[in-house]
Scaffold this motif. Structure first.
Motif, short mmCIF file in Angstrom:
data_model
loop_
_atom_site.label_atom_id
_atom_site.label_comp_id
_atom_site.label_asym_id
_atom_site.label_seq_id
_atom_site.Cartn_x
_atom_site.Cartn_y
_atom_site.Cartn_z
N ARG A 1 1.31 2.38 8.66
CA ARG A 1 0.66 3.07 7.50
C ARG A 1 1.36 4.44 7.29
O ARG A 1 1.57 4.71 6.11
CB ARG A 1 -0.94 3.12 7.92
CG ARG A 1 -1.48 3.50 6.56
CD ARG A 1 -3.19 3.29 6.54
NE ARG A 1 -3.60 1.77 6.54
CZ ARG A 1 -3.69 0.96 7.35
NH1 ARG A 1 -3.39 1.37 8.74
NH2 ARG A 1 -3.97 -0.28 7.20
N ALA B 1 5.02 3.61 5.87
CA ALA B 1 4.88 3.25 4.34
C ALA B 1 4.68 4.43 3.44
O ALA B 1 5.40 4.77 2.43
CB ALA B 1 3.77 2.20 4.34
N LYS B 2 3.47 5.21 3.65
CA LYS B 2 3.08 6.21 2.98
C LYS B 2 4.19 7.25 2.81
O LYS B 2 4.41 7.98 1.73
CB LYS B 2 1.72 6.89 3.49
CG LYS B 2 1.41 7.98 2.46
CD LYS B 2 -0.08 8.52 3.17
CE LYS B 2 -0.62 9.53 1.95
NZ LYS B 2 -2.14 9.92 2.48
N SER C 1 1.03 6.87 -3.98
CA SER C 1 0.71 5.49 -3.11
C SER C 1 -0.74 5.23 -3.09
O SER C 1 -1.45 6.15 -3.12
CB SER C 1 1.28 5.85 -1.76
OG SER C 1 0.60 6.66 -0.92
N ARG C 2 -0.87 3.98 -3.09
CA ARG C 2 -2.28 3.38 -2.80
C ARG C 2 -1.91 2.20 -2.05
O ARG C 2 -1.20 1.33 -2.34
CB ARG C 2 -3.16 3.09 -4.20
CG ARG C 2 -2.73 2.10 -5.15
CD ARG C 2 -3.59 2.31 -6.25
NE ARG C 2 -3.21 1.23 -7.39
CZ ARG C 2 -3.65 0.18 -7.49
NH1 ARG C 2 -4.41 -0.37 -6.59
NH2 ARG C 2 -3.36 -0.85 -8.23
N GLU C 3 -3.10 1.96 -1.26
CA GLU C 3 -3.30 0.73 -0.50
C GLU C 3 -3.75 -0.60 -1.15
O GLU C 3 -4.90 -0.41 -1.76
CB GLU C 3 -3.67 0.94 0.98
CG GLU C 3 -3.31 -0.07 2.03
CD GLU C 3 -3.72 0.01 3.33
OE1 GLU C 3 -3.56 -0.73 4.18
OE2 GLU C 3 -4.10 1.53 3.58
N GLY D 1 -6.72 -3.33 2.02
CA GLY D 1 -6.61 -2.44 3.26
C GLY D 1 -7.53 -2.99 4.33
O GLY D 1 -8.20 -4.05 4.12
N ASP E 1 -6.38 -5.56 9.27
CA ASP E 1 -5.29 -5.64 7.96
C ASP E 1 -4.19 -6.62 8.59
O ASP E 1 -3.35 -6.82 8.04
CB ASP E 1 -4.48 -4.12 7.71
CG ASP E 1 -4.15 -3.50 9.05
OD1 ASP E 1 -4.02 -4.18 10.13
OD2 ASP E 1 -3.71 -2.46 8.90
N VAL F 1 0.51 -3.57 6.45
CA VAL F 1 0.32 -2.71 5.55
C VAL F 1 0.90 -2.89 4.00
O VAL F 1 2.16 -2.84 4.13
CB VAL F 1 0.36 -1.19 6.18
CG1 VAL F 1 0.11 -0.23 5.11
CG2 VAL F 1 -0.47 -1.03 7.57
N MET G 1 1.48 -1.41 0.38
CA MET G 1 1.02 -0.15 -0.47
C MET G 1 1.93 -0.35 -1.94
O MET G 1 2.97 -0.89 -1.83
CB MET G 1 1.59 1.31 0.07
CG MET G 1 0.35 1.47 1.15
SD MET G 1 0.95 3.22 1.95
CE MET G 1 -0.24 3.55 3.14
N LYS H 1 0.13 -11.81 2.65
CA LYS H 1 0.36 -10.23 2.17
C LYS H 1 1.73 -9.86 1.64
O LYS H 1 1.83 -9.22 0.73
CB LYS H 1 -0.43 -9.21 3.13
CG LYS H 1 -2.06 -9.37 3.32
CD LYS H 1 -2.61 -8.23 4.38
CE LYS H 1 -2.66 -7.12 3.86
NZ LYS H 1 -3.04 -6.13 5.26
#
Length: 291
Positions: free
Chosen positions: A22, A25-26, A34-36, A39, A59, A63, A65, A95
């Protein structure tokens, strides 16, 4: 031991490998963008693991995003190597595929959207074998569809590496970024040793493993497009560069004749001793980045 032997830059670096999925990725997105998606609080987890006595993760170790990288729309998928070795099951595969399909849909509407896949995975999850295989096949189809319109960038940093079917997915990417600590290959060292014996591949020989599967070796052979240090800003800069670069003129997976010509020059009559291969690797100066 003298402290002069240590690099201050290395000690003070912001390690990318030490981040979890996480956080990795961020770190790639422009700040505040960014937004997941789907989640852990959505609790979409594997229905198959509990039946086999394995505790699932909310999850499923994947992850996803959405946000902006270098001012452009992008989706990032990060696999958590600490959960089941980053293996691919039904949920994590769905996903990943849905994220790439979302990016493809945005491109069809005129919104250029790239994809970055952070691969820390041993491949298919054995507890969900057939479902995992199907998921990887679907993911590869989604990569092929998206890479016509926007770059698909695969990043392998460490410590799990990228093996199995997911190495094929990496081979379809527009660009591959690796650290020296990373590894990339079809079969992992433990699998090779298990199937063909320690004489074929000693999985405890770390120098040998990195001489064959490591980031420096893959970059030297042209199987990776960038080799970066384990430093978050360097990783981010590389991803930004390839995101802005756009779709390559020719994808690596399309260069069939190039790789066939390489095979044609090999002396197949010679059986290599792995230790001799490692010595040859060092002798030819690959560690200095010669290609």
């Amino acid at each position: 031991m003298s402290s002069k032997r240590y690099s201050a830059d290395f000690i003070n670096r912001q390690s990318f490998i030490e981040l979890d999925a996480r956080e990795r990725a961020k770190a790639l997105f422009d700040e505040g963008t960014s937004r997941e998606l789907v989640g852990p609080f959505d609790r979409v987890e594997s229905p198959w693991l509990p039946t086999q006595g394995v505790t699932p993760q909310e999850d499923d170790g994947c992850v996803v995003m959405k946000g902006k990288i270098a001012g452009q729309a992008a989706v990032v998928v990060a696999l958590e190597g600490a959960f089941q070795g980053g293996s691919i099951g039904e949920v994590s595969g769905a996903k990943m595929t849905a994220a790439l399909d979302l990016a493809c849909a945005h491109n069809e509407k005129g919104v250029r959207t790239s994809a970055v896949i952070l691969l820390e995975t041993g491949g298919v999850r054995l507890q969900e074998a057939n479902l995992g295989l199907a998921a990887i096949a679907e993911l590869m189809a989604s990569i092929l569809a998206l890479r016509k319109r926007a770059p698909v960038i695969c990043l392998t940093a460490g410590t799990v590496g990228c093996f199995g079917g997911m190495s094929l997915a990496a081979g379809l990417a527009s660009y591959v970024v690796m650290t020296r600590e990373a590894r990339l290959g079809m079969n992992g060292p433990e699998v090779i040793e298990q199937e063909n014996g320690i004489e074929e591949f000693d999985s405890s020989d770390r120098a040998l493993i990195w001489a064959i599967h490591g980031g420096e070796q893959r970059y030297a052979l042209g199987l990776a497009d960038a080799l970066v240090d384990d430093d978050a800003p360097q990783v981010v800069d590389a991803i930004r560069h390839f995101t802005s670069k756009g779709v390559p003129a020719v994808h690596r997976s399309s260069q069939v004749e190039l790789y066939r010509s390489r095979l044609a020059t090999l002396d197949t009559s010679q059986q290599w001793d792995p230790r001799a291969f490692r010595e040859l690797w060092a002798k030819n100066g690959i560690r200095e980045g010669k290609r």
